[in-house]
Design a protein around this motif. Structure first.
Motif, PDB file in Angstrom:
ATOM      1  N   ALA A  18       3.757 -13.226  -2.029  1.00 11.97           N
ATOM      2  CA  ALA A  18       2.414 -13.220  -2.556  1.00 11.97           C
ATOM      3  C   ALA A  18       1.263 -12.614  -1.966  1.00 11.97           C
ATOM      4  O   ALA A  18       0.348 -12.019  -2.778  1.00 11.97           O
ATOM      5  CB  ALA A  18       2.241 -14.887  -2.749  1.00 11.97           C
ATOM      6  N   VAL A  19       1.215 -12.347  -0.805  1.00 14.92           N
ATOM      7  CA  VAL A  19       0.171 -11.620   0.089  1.00 14.92           C
ATOM      8  C   VAL A  19       0.278 -10.079  -0.284  1.00 14.92           C
ATOM      9  O   VAL A  19      -0.736  -9.615  -0.716  1.00 14.92           O
ATOM     10  CB  VAL A  19      -0.014 -11.809   1.600  1.00 14.92           C
ATOM     11  CG1 VAL A  19      -0.847 -11.117   2.257  1.00 14.92           C
ATOM     12  CG2 VAL A  19      -0.359 -13.253   1.734  1.00 14.92           C
ATOM     13  N   GLU A  20       1.430  -9.583  -0.224  1.00 14.83           N
ATOM     14  CA  GLU A  20       1.669  -8.138  -0.395  1.00 14.83           C
ATOM     15  C   GLU A  20       1.345  -7.830  -1.886  1.00 14.83           C
ATOM     16  O   GLU A  20       0.739  -6.898  -2.167  1.00 14.83           O
ATOM     17  CB  GLU A  20       3.122  -7.814   0.203  1.00 14.83           C
ATOM     18  CG  GLU A  20       3.155  -7.838   1.591  1.00 14.83           C
ATOM     19  CD  GLU A  20       2.719  -6.738   2.278  1.00 14.83           C
ATOM     20  OE1 GLU A  20       1.894  -5.918   1.779  1.00 14.83           O
ATOM     21  OE2 GLU A  20       2.514  -6.806   3.491  1.00 14.83           O
ATOM     22  N   ALA A  21       1.911  -8.817  -2.449  1.00 12.64           N
ATOM     23  CA  ALA A  21       1.749  -8.543  -4.292  1.00 12.64           C
ATOM     24  C   ALA A  21       0.272  -8.403  -4.579  1.00 12.64           C
ATOM     25  O   ALA A  21      -0.138  -7.642  -5.470  1.00 12.64           O
ATOM     26  CB  ALA A  21       2.469  -9.238  -5.243  1.00 12.64           C
ATOM     27  N   ALA A  22      -0.427  -9.493  -4.121  1.00  7.28           N
ATOM     28  CA  ALA A  22      -1.954  -9.467  -4.230  1.00  7.28           C
ATOM     29  C   ALA A  22      -2.577  -8.412  -3.744  1.00  7.28           C
ATOM     30  O   ALA A  22      -3.505  -7.781  -4.382  1.00  7.28           O
ATOM     31  CB  ALA A  22      -2.498 -10.914  -3.824  1.00  7.28           C
ATOM     32  N   ALA A  23      -2.243  -7.911  -2.482  1.00  7.94           N
ATOM     33  CA  ALA A  23      -3.001  -6.972  -1.898  1.00  7.94           C
ATOM     34  C   ALA A  23      -2.867  -5.573  -2.332  1.00  7.94           C
ATOM     35  O   ALA A  23      -3.626  -4.891  -2.591  1.00  7.94           O
ATOM     36  CB  ALA A  23      -2.548  -6.870  -0.359  1.00  7.94           C
ATOM     37  N   PHE A  24      -1.652  -5.372  -3.189  1.00  2.00           N
ATOM     38  CA  PHE A  24      -1.322  -4.041  -3.792  1.00  2.00           C
ATOM     39  C   PHE A  24      -1.520  -4.354  -5.389  1.00  2.00           C
ATOM     40  O   PHE A  24      -1.044  -3.032  -5.923  1.00  2.00           O
ATOM     41  CB  PHE A  24       0.074  -3.308  -3.390  1.00  2.00           C
ATOM     42  CG  PHE A  24      -0.052  -2.847  -1.785  1.00  2.00           C
ATOM     43  CD1 PHE A  24      -0.631  -1.892  -1.433  1.00  2.00           C
ATOM     44  CD2 PHE A  24       0.338  -3.775  -0.815  1.00  2.00           C
ATOM     45  CE1 PHE A  24      -0.795  -1.290  -0.206  1.00  2.00           C
ATOM     46  CE2 PHE A  24       0.262  -3.320   0.532  1.00  2.00           C
ATOM     47  CZ  PHE A  24      -0.144  -2.107   0.852  1.00  2.00           C
ATOM     48  N   GLY A  25      -1.847  -5.254  -5.766  1.00  2.94           N
ATOM     49  CA  GLY A  25      -1.799  -5.446  -7.253  1.00  2.94           C
ATOM     50  C   GLY A  25      -0.818  -5.051  -8.049  1.00  2.94           C
ATOM     51  O   GLY A  25      -0.387  -4.679  -9.181  1.00  2.94           O
ATOM     52  N   GLY A  26       0.275  -5.605  -7.405  1.00  5.78           N
ATOM     53  CA  GLY A  26       1.847  -5.470  -7.992  1.00  5.78           C
ATOM     54  C   GLY A  26       2.881  -5.789  -7.142  1.00  5.78           C
ATOM     55  O   GLY A  26       2.719  -6.137  -6.089  1.00  5.78           O
ATOM     56  N   ALA A  27       3.876  -5.817  -7.647  1.00  5.76           N
ATOM     57  CA  ALA A  27       5.077  -6.313  -6.713  1.00  5.76           C
ATOM     58  C   ALA A  27       5.874  -5.321  -5.847  1.00  5.76           C
ATOM     59  O   ALA A  27       6.647  -5.617  -4.982  1.00  5.76           O
ATOM     60  CB  ALA A  27       6.193  -6.932  -7.704  1.00  5.76           C
ATOM     61  N   ALA A  28       5.494  -3.995  -6.175  1.00  2.06           N
ATOM     62  CA  ALA A  28       6.567  -2.835  -5.486  1.00  2.06           C
ATOM     63  C   ALA A  28       6.397  -2.933  -4.143  1.00  2.06           C
ATOM     64  O   ALA A  28       7.381  -2.800  -3.512  1.00  2.06           O
ATOM     65  CB  ALA A  28       5.867  -1.439  -5.898  1.00  2.06           C
ATOM     66  N   HIS A  29       5.462  -3.557  -3.292  1.00  2.00           N
ATOM     67  CA  HIS A  29       5.278  -3.295  -2.184  1.00  2.00           C
ATOM     68  C   HIS A  29       5.805  -4.646  -1.230  1.00  2.00           C
ATOM     69  O   HIS A  29       6.506  -4.655  -0.555  1.00  2.00           O
ATOM     70  CB  HIS A  29       3.925  -3.136  -1.569  1.00  2.00           C
ATOM     71  CG  HIS A  29       3.293  -1.893  -1.850  1.00  2.00           C
ATOM     72  ND1 HIS A  29       2.762  -1.439  -2.728  1.00  2.00           N
ATOM     73  CD2 HIS A  29       3.088  -0.744  -0.667  1.00  2.00           C
ATOM     74  CE1 HIS A  29       2.330  -0.332  -2.519  1.00  2.00           C
ATOM     75  NE2 HIS A  29       2.546   0.263  -1.402  1.00  2.00           N
ATOM     76  N   ALA A  30       5.807  -5.684  -2.101  1.00  2.00           N
ATOM     77  CA  ALA A  30       6.420  -6.931  -1.718  1.00  2.00           C
ATOM     78  C   ALA A  30       8.072  -6.778  -1.734  1.00  2.00           C
ATOM     79  O   ALA A  30       8.711  -7.243  -1.051  1.00  2.00           O
ATOM     80  CB  ALA A  30       5.779  -8.051  -2.601  1.00  2.00           C
ATOM     81  N   ASP A  31       8.353  -5.961  -2.907  1.00  2.00           N
ATOM     82  CA  ASP A  31       9.765  -5.782  -3.184  1.00  2.00           C
ATOM     83  C   ASP A  31      10.422  -4.888  -2.133  1.00  2.00           C
ATOM     84  O   ASP A  31      11.328  -5.217  -1.825  1.00  2.00           O
ATOM     85  CB  ASP A  31       9.958  -5.383  -4.685  1.00  2.00           C
ATOM     86  CG  ASP A  31       9.734  -6.407  -5.624  1.00  2.00           C
ATOM     87  OD1 ASP A  31       9.864  -7.400  -5.492  1.00  2.00           O
ATOM     88  OD2 ASP A  31       9.685  -5.657  -6.876  1.00  2.00           O
ATOM     89  N   LEU A  32       9.408  -3.902  -1.731  1.00  4.98           N
ATOM     90  CA  LEU A  32       9.904  -3.049  -0.550  1.00  4.98           C
ATOM     91  C   LEU A  32      10.226  -3.998   0.440  1.00  4.98           C
ATOM     92  O   LEU A  32      11.347  -3.722   1.414  1.00  4.98           O
ATOM     93  CB  LEU A  32       8.758  -1.962  -0.412  1.00  4.98           C
ATOM     94  CG  LEU A  32       9.085  -1.331   1.108  1.00  4.98           C
ATOM     95  CD1 LEU A  32      10.290  -0.577   1.162  1.00  4.98           C
ATOM     96  CD2 LEU A  32       7.841  -0.421   1.144  1.00  4.98           C
ATOM     97  N   ILE A  33       9.377  -4.893   0.913  1.00  3.98           N
ATOM     98  CA  ILE A  33       9.441  -5.775   2.153  1.00  3.98           C
ATOM     99  C   ILE A  33      10.627  -6.437   2.180  1.00  3.98           C
ATOM    100  O   ILE A  33      11.611  -6.610   2.986  1.00  3.98           O
ATOM    101  CB  ILE A  33       8.322  -6.467   2.415  1.00  3.98           C
ATOM    102  CG1 ILE A  33       6.980  -5.525   2.809  1.00  3.98           C
ATOM    103  CG2 ILE A  33       8.641  -7.501   3.602  1.00  3.98           C
ATOM    104  CD1 ILE A  33       5.918  -6.252   2.695  1.00  3.98           C
TER     105      ILE A  33
END
Length: 173
Positions: A18-33
């Motif tokens: 949730a933090v990464e998706a919010a910080a980057f405005g989408g799921a790509a970075h959260a999915d990367l992690i």
């Protein structure tokens, strides 16, 4: 304000997403992690807590630095994200400092990242290309300042040079 930096636990995974998706405005970075975690490629994953809530996260994985037949591995920071309503108050800085110390404590000499040349120099990061490091993130003849390295040990980078490659999951971001 008391920010606590600690290692992630399995119970933190949804909050990190949730933090990464919010910080980057989408799921790509959260999915990367999540992909790095699933592939066993997370070298270090730290969270920042404020009042027992996770509001920041920093991930570290290994990159390869290849020069001819010589292949070396070093850590890379990223992604790093802070919940938007908590940005600008030092949480990202606390995460970076904690990660730099953790990498020094583990005996690493260099720490790579792809990031803002306006933000990361305050922590000792500098453009990697003038030190002899190329990257898939730098177009030939293009801007290279965002491909950066921090020298964690005295006398580095010494004779270390080469092409820096991140985990294949980074290509999807």
């Amino acid at each position: 304000m008391s920010i606590k930096i600690r290692l992630e636990t399995p119970a933190d995974i949804d909050a990190i997403y949730a933090v990464e998706a919010a910080a980057f405005g989408g799921a790509a970075h959260a999915d990367l992690i999540n992909r790095l975690r699933e592939d066993g490629a997370l070298l270090l994953s730290q969270v920042a807590e404020l009042h027992d809530a996770i509001i920041g996260h920093a991930a570290y994985s290994l990159v390869t630095v290849t020069e001819g037949d010589c292949v070396r591995r070093f850590p890379a920071l990223g992604p790093i994200g802070v919940e938007p309503r908590h940005q600008g108050i030092g949480i990202g800085s606390a995460l970076v400092r904690a990660g730099l110390q953790a990498m020094r404590d583990r005996g690493y000499e260099l720490l790579f990242l792809v990031g803002s040349p306006r933000y990361y120099p305050r922590f000792g990061f500098q453009p990697a290309q003038p030190l002899g490091f190329t990257s898939d993130y730098v177009e030939p003849g293009g801007s290279h300042e965002h491909s950066m390295v921090a020298l964690l040990q005295a006398g580095m980078p010494g004779d270390i040079r080469g092409h820096v490659r991140f985990h294949p999951a980074f290509a999807d971001v």
